[in-house]
Design a protein around this motif. Structure first.
Motif, mmCIF file in Angstrom:
data_model
loop_
_atom_site.group_PDB
_atom_site.id
_atom_site.type_symbol
_atom_site.label_atom_id
_atom_site.label_comp_id
_atom_site.label_asym_id
_atom_site.label_seq_id
_atom_site.Cartn_x
_atom_site.Cartn_y
_atom_site.Cartn_z
ATOM 1 N N PRO A 189 47.973 20.026 21.395
ATOM 2 C CA PRO A 189 47.430 19.524 20.128
ATOM 3 C C PRO A 189 48.401 19.652 18.964
ATOM 4 O O PRO A 189 48.421 18.801 18.062
ATOM 5 N N GLU A 190 49.233 20.680 18.979
ATOM 6 C CA GLU A 190 50.167 20.887 17.876
ATOM 7 C C GLU A 190 51.153 19.733 17.723
ATOM 8 O O GLU A 190 51.697 19.518 16.636
ATOM 9 N N GLU A 191 51.384 18.997 18.788
ATOM 10 C CA GLU A 191 52.259 17.823 18.696
ATOM 11 C C GLU A 191 51.617 16.708 17.881
ATOM 12 O O GLU A 191 52.298 15.770 17.467
ATOM 13 N N HIS A 192 50.313 16.812 17.654
ATOM 14 C CA HIS A 192 49.574 15.831 16.860
ATOM 15 C C HIS A 192 49.038 16.472 15.574
ATOM 16 O O HIS A 192 47.979 16.087 15.080
ATOM 17 N N ALA A 193 49.798 17.422 15.051
ATOM 18 C CA ALA A 193 49.333 18.168 13.877
ATOM 19 C C ALA A 193 48.985 17.250 12.715
ATOM 20 O O ALA A 193 47.959 17.428 12.041
ATOM 21 N N LEU A 194 49.806 16.247 12.461
ATOM 22 C CA LEU A 194 49.570 15.350 11.332
ATOM 23 C C LEU A 194 48.285 14.551 11.537
ATOM 24 O O LEU A 194 47.412 14.513 10.658
ATOM 25 N N ALA A 195 48.155 13.919 12.697
ATOM 26 C CA ALA A 195 46.978 13.084 12.953
ATOM 27 C C ALA A 195 45.705 13.910 13.002
ATOM 28 O O ALA A 195 44.682 13.551 12.392
ATOM 29 N N LEU A 196 45.721 15.035 13.712
ATOM 30 C CA LEU A 196 44.519 15.856 13.827
ATOM 31 C C LEU A 196 44.115 16.457 12.485
ATOM 32 O O LEU A 196 42.917 16.498 12.151
ATOM 33 N N SER A 197 45.079 16.893 11.721
ATOM 34 C CA SER A 197 44.768 17.469 10.409
ATOM 35 C C SER A 197 44.190 16.418 9.475
ATOM 36 O O SER A 197 43.254 16.697 8.700
ATOM 37 N N PHE A 198 44.720 15.208 9.526
ATOM 38 C CA PHE A 198 44.182 14.115 8.718
ATOM 39 C C PHE A 198 42.722 13.861 9.071
ATOM 40 O O PHE A 198 41.866 13.731 8.186
ATOM 41 N N LEU A 199 42.415 13.805 10.359
ATOM 42 C CA LEU A 199 41.030 13.597 10.781
ATOM 43 C C LEU A 199 40.143 14.746 10.313
ATOM 44 O O LEU A 199 39.030 14.526 9.822
ATOM 45 N N ARG A 219 39.929 23.774 20.267
ATOM 46 C CA ARG A 219 41.287 23.880 19.732
ATOM 47 C C ARG A 219 41.250 23.359 18.307
ATOM 48 O O ARG A 219 40.753 22.259 18.052
ATOM 49 N N THR A 220 41.777 24.121 17.385
ATOM 50 C CA THR A 220 41.678 23.745 15.979
ATOM 51 C C THR A 220 42.423 22.443 15.681
ATOM 52 O O THR A 220 43.478 22.167 16.255
ATOM 53 N N MET A 221 41.823 21.655 14.808
ATOM 54 C CA MET A 221 42.463 20.434 14.307
ATOM 55 C C MET A 221 43.068 20.680 12.926
ATOM 56 O O MET A 221 43.798 19.835 12.409
ATOM 57 N N ASP A 222 42.744 21.801 12.341
ATOM 58 C CA ASP A 222 43.214 22.147 10.993
ATOM 59 C C ASP A 222 44.588 22.796 11.105
ATOM 60 O O ASP A 222 44.745 24.006 11.005
ATOM 61 N N PRO A 226 45.851 20.051 3.376
ATOM 62 C CA PRO A 226 45.678 18.672 2.883
ATOM 63 C C PRO A 226 46.859 18.154 2.083
ATOM 64 O O PRO A 226 47.243 16.984 2.212
ATOM 65 N N GLU A 227 47.430 19.022 1.261
ATOM 66 C CA GLU A 227 48.514 18.571 0.383
ATOM 67 C C GLU A 227 49.796 18.239 1.146
ATOM 68 O O GLU A 227 50.694 17.577 0.602
ATOM 69 N N ALA A 228 49.883 18.663 2.404
ATOM 70 C CA ALA A 228 51.085 18.387 3.193
ATOM 71 C C ALA A 228 50.958 17.110 4.022
ATOM 72 O O ALA A 228 51.908 16.712 4.695
ATOM 73 N N ILE A 229 49.796 16.462 3.941
ATOM 74 C CA ILE A 229 49.533 15.301 4.789
ATOM 75 C C ILE A 229 49.875 14.008 4.059
ATOM 76 O O ILE A 229 49.377 13.749 2.962
ATOM 77 N N ASN A 230 50.723 13.216 4.681
ATOM 78 C CA ASN A 230 51.013 11.875 4.185
ATOM 79 C C ASN A 230 50.046 10.918 4.880
ATOM 80 O O ASN A 230 50.178 10.668 6.087
ATOM 81 N N PRO A 231 49.045 10.385 4.152
ATOM 82 C CA PRO A 231 48.020 9.557 4.804
ATOM 83 C C PRO A 231 48.586 8.361 5.559
ATOM 84 O O PRO A 231 48.116 8.033 6.653
ATOM 85 N N LYS A 232 49.586 7.709 4.999
ATOM 86 C CA LYS A 232 50.148 6.531 5.651
ATOM 87 C C LYS A 232 50.774 6.899 6.984
ATOM 88 O O LYS A 232 50.576 6.213 7.998
ATOM 89 N N LYS A 233 51.524 7.995 7.004
ATOM 90 C CA LYS A 233 52.146 8.441 8.252
ATOM 91 C C LYS A 233 51.098 8.934 9.238
ATOM 92 O O LYS A 233 51.227 8.745 10.449
#
Length: 296
Positions: A189-199, A219-222, A226-233
């Motif tokens: 899951p950590e390989e998808h940190a950006l996508a999972l955190s955005f969700l 498995r945590t998605m957090d 929030p401030e580190a997430i680029n929504p477009k990416k």
């Protein structure tokens, strides 16, 4: 939404699929048509078998899912739920031959009343959905699973027909909410940190719609603030299926589950019909008539 294989504790003997009557349904069961593609439910056991072959090509040959020796010998993705589900198909009618050769995509649909008679929903093996269902005794739920399309047909047109079929089916059966597992590739899951955190930060189901991964599988998605997430990416990192449900108005459950058999990281998608964007209701039609006008 990909869901994994059952083990020997399957709720239904898969031989039941082959014992179904093979009388073809009338042409009026077609749910939608765009040019040479059409969508409808499987009419025969042979068509279900063909859909299982498509699933094998995508999940096993392409995605490297682990299956039983028997499934590998038969080159079919089969589990116990196949016998009780309805199987939505997309067919390319320009291909010469019978319907079995024309199947290019499939979805598996399981209504709540059918699941209740047969031992429950598959998603309950990964997510604690019982509390969600209990909070809505007046609503009818439907599980979506085993979604796949052959590579050369992964186009907007095919996706539109799959949704057309789901929407028409939901209307026919008075469905109030849909759910199912949405998958990201890989078991880390950590390989998808950006996508999972955005969700997690933007689409988390709350209050009456709250649902979480089973505690022993959680498995945590957090994984990012929030401030580190680029929504477009983040959106670019999400699989098309999950993005499609987001656009419709879907939410996600709390926590991901690693599916080692399918080599995926799963999240639970929850889509109340009341949440569906008016834009999409207008596009497909409140009566699911958008792509059915040419259907005879």
């Amino acid at each position: 939404m990909t869901i994994d294989l059952l083990d020997s504790t399957s709720v239904v003997d898969t031989s039941q699929v082959r014992s179904r009557k093979t009388i073809a349904a009338p042409a009026t069961d077609v749910l939608g048509r765009i040019a040479n593609l059409e969508t409808r439910l499987a009419r025969t056991a042979a068509e279900i078998d063909a859909a299982q072959a498509v699933r094998y090509r995508v999940f096993v040959e392409e995605m490297k899912a682990q299956v039983t020796p028997e499934a590998e010998r038969r080159k079919r993705d089969v589990d116990g739920w196949d016998a009780i589900c309805d199987h939505l198909l997309v067919l390319d009618t320009s291909i010469e031959g019978d319907a079995e050769e024309q199947i290019v995509g499939t979805y598996r649909l399981l209504r709540q009343e059918v699941a209740a008679r047969a031992g429950g929903f598959y998603s309950a093996s990964e997510f604690a959905i019982d509390d969600l269902l209990a909070r809505h005794p007046d609503k009818r739920f439907m599980e979506l699973g085993r979604s796949c399309v052959l590579p050369e047909y992964r186009t907007k047109r095919t996706v539109e027909l799959l949704w057309q079929g789901n929407w028409a089916y939901a209307l026919k059966h008075g469905i109030d909410a849909m759910f199912g597992c949405g998958s990201l590739p890989g078991v880390v899951p950590e390989e998808h940190a950006l996508a999972l955190s955005f969700l997690h930060h933007n689409l988390l189901a709350r209050d009456q719609w709250a649902v979480a991964a089973r505690p022993e599988l959680y498995r945590t998605m957090d994984l990012m603030p929030p401030e580190a997430i680029n929504p477009k990416k983040a959106l670019a990192a999400l699989p098309p299926l999950i993005k499609g449900y987001m656009r419709l108005g879907a939410m996600v459950g709390d926590g991901a589950v690693v599916d080692h058999a399918f080599r995926t990281t799963d999240v639970l998608i929850v889509l109340p019909i009341s949440n569906i964007s008016g834009r999409y209701l207008n596009y497909y039609g409140a009566d699911a008539g958008r792509f059915s006008s040419s259907v005879s």
